[in-house]
Write an enzyme that holds these catalytic residues in place. Structure first.
Site, PDB file in Angstrom:
ATOM      1  N   ASP A 184       0.828  -1.204   0.000  1.00 30.05           N
ATOM      2  CA  ASP A 184       0.000   0.000   0.000  1.00 30.05           C
ATOM      3  C   ASP A 184       0.865   1.259   0.000  1.00 30.05           C
ATOM      4  OD1 ASP A 184      -2.281  -1.651   0.180  1.00 30.05           O
ATOM      5  OD2 ASP A 184      -2.089  -1.721   2.363  1.00 30.05           O
TER       6      ASP A 184
ATOM      7  N   HIS B 126      -5.447  -3.505   5.303  1.00 32.06           N
ATOM      8  CA  HIS B 126      -4.859  -3.877   4.013  1.00 32.06           C
ATOM      9  C   HIS B 126      -5.940  -4.428   3.083  1.00 32.06           C
ATOM     10  CE1 HIS B 126      -1.791  -5.001   1.166  1.00 32.06           C
ATOM     11  NE2 HIS B 126      -2.066  -6.296   1.265  1.00 32.06           N
TER      12      HIS B 126
END
Length: 357
Positions: A193, A220
């Site tokens: 990310d 996530h």
């Protein structure tokens, strides 16, 4: 006679390498491959990669093999590991690679390991959410973590297997039941990310991604991924449209790759890169280097949730310090409120899974 003595002394210094490889005949005496490699040219850490034959595992194995901080690399999977190991062992870096295949060899692959990286599991396919992965990957992570608890309870553990928001709590519960749980040593890898955020922000700013650092908090998956664009380094301002574009693209980066591959896989190369980057940071910290800060999904008191991704300081024992979120703007505070409900449900789902057994 002198030649024979030298030969014997050399054999006495050699150690096991590819355990399952066939013997090599060399002019009469049988030299087996499992005594044909020394420990490596330099001291380093012992790392196990569980799920080494998969789409993430193979490129990640290559990147780990190239890391000079690693002296021994164990590759484990339920299939195909001997071939991956043989292939990788031909690369001329100092790390010794050993392959392990099947459930019977899981414990052997974990003996003495200092860092265990777990990308094992099935990948996401078009139309499949991270929750769809849960029933399969949850059981895989539980089994692997039971092996870790038994064979290398003091190892640092990096969880990559999706859905990370649920698999990290599963790992925590497994370690709690085994009496080996240390929250500092268990980390969900959310580096992808951050890598995506750095890349996409750099595109908007028109600068080198290496110069950009974007904190990404939450979890996530989808809206649980919250890039904190107000804290970007170098300090930058974005229009409302740019904030919406960047946030949406970062949150849906995985879906972008899944759709682009049209059923042929998910984010494997970028995930392997991100996992290798996080592993390298962890190893440098284990070595004693100071000031190493990364984002990770860890046991946390930053919010009311038991796990949360935020910036952490890594050290010799894993997570040395968890940093507060810092000042958030109105858009980010709103995103934080939205993500908590979904993240809590995912965490609870993982915790409940281990209670069923």
């Amino acid at each position: 006679m002198e030649t024979q003595d030298c030969f014997r002394r050399r054999l006495a210094t050699l150690t096991a390498h590819l355990q399952s490889s066939p013997p090599i005949q060399q002019g009469g005496p049988c030299l087996e491959m499992d005594i044909c490699r020394a420990k490596g040219s330099s001291p380093g850490f012992k790392v196990a990669l569980l799920g080494a034959s998969g789409g993430i595992g193979q490129p990640l194995a290559l990147l780990l093999k190239m890391n000079p901080l690693i002296s021994v690399l164990h590759l484990y999977d339920v299939v195909n590991t001997p071939g991956v190991t043989a292939d990788l062992s031909h690369t001329d870096t100092s790390a010794v690679v050993r392959g392990f295949v099947g459930k019977d060899q899981l414990e052997a692959s974990l003996q003495g390991m200092e860092l265990v990286i777990i990308p094992a599991g099935v990948p996401r396919k078009p139309g499949m959410t991270r929750d769809d992965l849960f029933n399969i990957n949850a059981g895989i992570v539980r089994t692997l973590c039971e092996g870790v608890a038994k064979c290398c309870p003091n190892a640092i553990v990096h969880i990559i297997s999706n859905p990370v928001n649920s698999t990290v709590p599963i790992a925590a519960e497994v370690f709690k039941k085994a009496g080996t749980y240390d929250p500092k040593r268990l980390m969900g890898v959310t580096t992808l990310d951050v890598v995506r955020a750095n890349t996409f922000v750099a595109e908007v700013l028109g600068i080198d991604p290496k110069l950009v650092k974007v904190p990404v908090i939450g979890g996530h998956a989808g809206i649980t991924i919250l890039p904190i664009l107000s804290q970007v380094t170098p300090s930058s301002s974005f229009t409302k449209d740019e904030v919406l574009y960047l946030t949406n693209r970062i949150q849906n980066g995985g879906t972008e790759v899944v759709e682009a591959k049209a059923g042929a896989g998910s984010a494997t190369l970028s995930m392997a890169y991100a996992a290798a980057k996080f592993a390298d940071a962890t190893l440098h910290a284990l070595k004693g280097e100071a000031g190493i800060i990364e984002c990770a999904f860890v046991a946390s008191q930053v919010t009311e949730l038991p796990f949360f991704a935020t910036r952490v300081l890594l050290g010799r024992n894993g997570v040395d310090e968890i940093f507060p979120l810092g000042p958030l703007n109105d858009f980010e505070r709103e995103g934080l409120v939205k993500l908590k409900e979904e993240l809590k449900a995912s965490i609870d789902k993982g915790t409940a899974f281990t209670a069923k057994k």
